[in-house]
Scaffold this active site. Sequence first.
Site, PDB file in Angstrom:
ATOM      1  N   HIS A 169      33.193  76.728  50.334  1.00 50.29           N
ATOM      2  CA  HIS A 169      32.465  75.460  50.336  1.00 50.29           C
ATOM      3  C   HIS A 169      31.727  75.239  49.018  1.00 50.29           C
ATOM      4  CE1 HIS A 169      28.898  72.960  51.896  1.00 50.29           C
ATOM      5  NE2 HIS A 169      29.963  72.190  52.045  1.00 50.29           N
ATOM      6  N   ASP A 183      33.143  68.334  46.076  1.00 50.93           N
ATOM      7  CA  ASP A 183      32.642  66.986  46.362  1.00 50.93           C
ATOM      8  C   ASP A 183      32.794  66.106  45.125  1.00 50.93           C
ATOM      9  OD1 ASP A 183      31.372  67.646  49.024  1.00 50.93           O
ATOM     10  OD2 ASP A 183      30.319  69.055  47.732  1.00 50.93           O
ATOM     11  N   HIS A 243      27.669  67.355  44.472  1.00 56.34           N
ATOM     12  CA  HIS A 243      27.495  66.988  45.884  1.00 56.34           C
ATOM     13  C   HIS A 243      26.650  65.735  46.091  1.00 56.34           C
ATOM     14  CE1 HIS A 243      25.617  66.976  49.864  1.00 56.34           C
ATOM     15  NE2 HIS A 243      26.801  67.371  50.267  1.00 56.34           N
ATOM     16  N   GLU A 297      36.583  73.880  48.650  1.00 55.35           N
ATOM     17  CA  GLU A 297      36.151  72.518  48.994  1.00 55.35           C
ATOM     18  C   GLU A 297      35.267  72.058  47.842  1.00 55.35           C
ATOM     19  OE1 GLU A 297      33.188  69.608  50.882  1.00 55.35           O
ATOM     20  OE2 GLU A 297      32.849  71.417  49.724  1.00 55.35           O
ATOM     21  N   GLU A 348      36.635  66.340  48.724  1.00 55.22           N
ATOM     22  CA  GLU A 348      35.851  65.436  49.578  1.00 55.22           C
ATOM     23  C   GLU A 348      35.299  64.290  48.731  1.00 55.22           C
ATOM     24  OE1 GLU A 348      32.403  67.066  51.671  1.00 55.22           O
ATOM     25  OE2 GLU A 348      31.778  65.019  52.143  1.00 55.22           O
TER      26      GLU A 348
HETATM   27  O1  G3P Z   1      33.628  68.963  53.597  1.00 53.98           O
HETATM   28  C1  G3P Z   1      32.799  69.707  54.440  1.00 53.98           C
HETATM   29  C2  G3P Z   1      31.354  69.576  54.070  1.00 53.98           C
HETATM   30  O2  G3P Z   1      31.222  69.811  52.705  1.00 53.98           O
HETATM   31  C3  G3P Z   1      30.779  68.235  54.426  1.00 53.98           C
HETATM   32  O3  G3P Z   1      29.430  68.138  54.179  1.00 53.98           O
HETATM   33  O4  G3P Z   1      27.459  67.495  52.893  1.00 53.98           O
HETATM   34  O5  G3P Z   1      28.418  69.767  52.584  1.00 53.98           O
HETATM   35  O6  G3P Z   1      29.598  67.770  51.684  1.00 53.98           O
HETATM   36  P1  G3P Z   1      28.700  68.300  52.776  1.00 53.98           P
HETATM   37 MG    MG Z   2      31.410  68.604  50.950  1.00 54.63          MG
END
Ligand code: G3P
Ligand code: MG
Length: 240
Positions: free
Chosen positions: A7, A36, A49, A34, A111
């Site tokens: 993450h 952002d 993020h 993952e 994402e």
């Molecule tokens: O994509 C999973 C997760 O990252 C979603 O929430 O706020 O951590 O981007 P966030």
């Molecule tokens: Mg995320």
Amino acid sequence: MTKIIAHRGASSIAPENTLIAFKRAIELNSHGIELDVHMTKNGVPIVIHDFDLARTTNGKGFVNDFNLEAIKKLDAGSWFGSEFSQEKIPTLEEVLELCCETDDNFIINVELKAGSKVYPEIEEKVLRIFKQYSILDKILVSSFDHYAIEKIGSLEKDVKTAVLFSAAVVSPWRYLSTLNFDAYHTAWHRLDKDIIEGCHRNGLIVNAYTLDDMDFAKLLISYGVDGIITNYPQNLLGLV
Ligand code: G3P
Ligand code: MG
């Protein structure tokens, strides 16, 4: 086998969403990352993020009020540790470049923090970048903005799509199947065996975010969850 997805990169050992965090995740043999995505004022998709620069950089203000040149001057690592002071906010291209040598089944979960209502034509832009690196097979695009994901799917049939939920959704496969999405990304505590099995019966992928607890991870793995998005890939990789 359940895939362990790092993450924001290996974000428990390096500053989230930086090249060093993604490098560390790859070195750990994570099954995916993952990341952002937001967009600069001059229309470049970048990896961070928050909408705001303050938490993870030495800058202030909204990401989309700055051109890439100004964004690149920021320190995106010192907030995590002084040894990371050289880390910058990466562009989406720089992160994909790093992933070019990964295994064929590596997952790059991109994402989108917002779609084109906030960031004009971001869907077209990210698709163009994916194609430029010929790694469409590894990409899984997700968002809480389901309009953005619907647009991605309509522009490019060969890219896998996921929709993010934090709510407890009733029979999520009905919604996902109607809109032709590929994967259900849900807060881990919303998941149970029936939901996973219902999704699988309908040909859908189920990935849980953001799960760091080993016992719950073991439970979801025993239910056959497809992926776990975690800040601690170094721990969860030992479970699969
Ligand atoms: O994509 C999973 C997760 O990252 C979603 O929430 O706020 O951590 O981007 P966030
Ligand atoms: Mg995320």
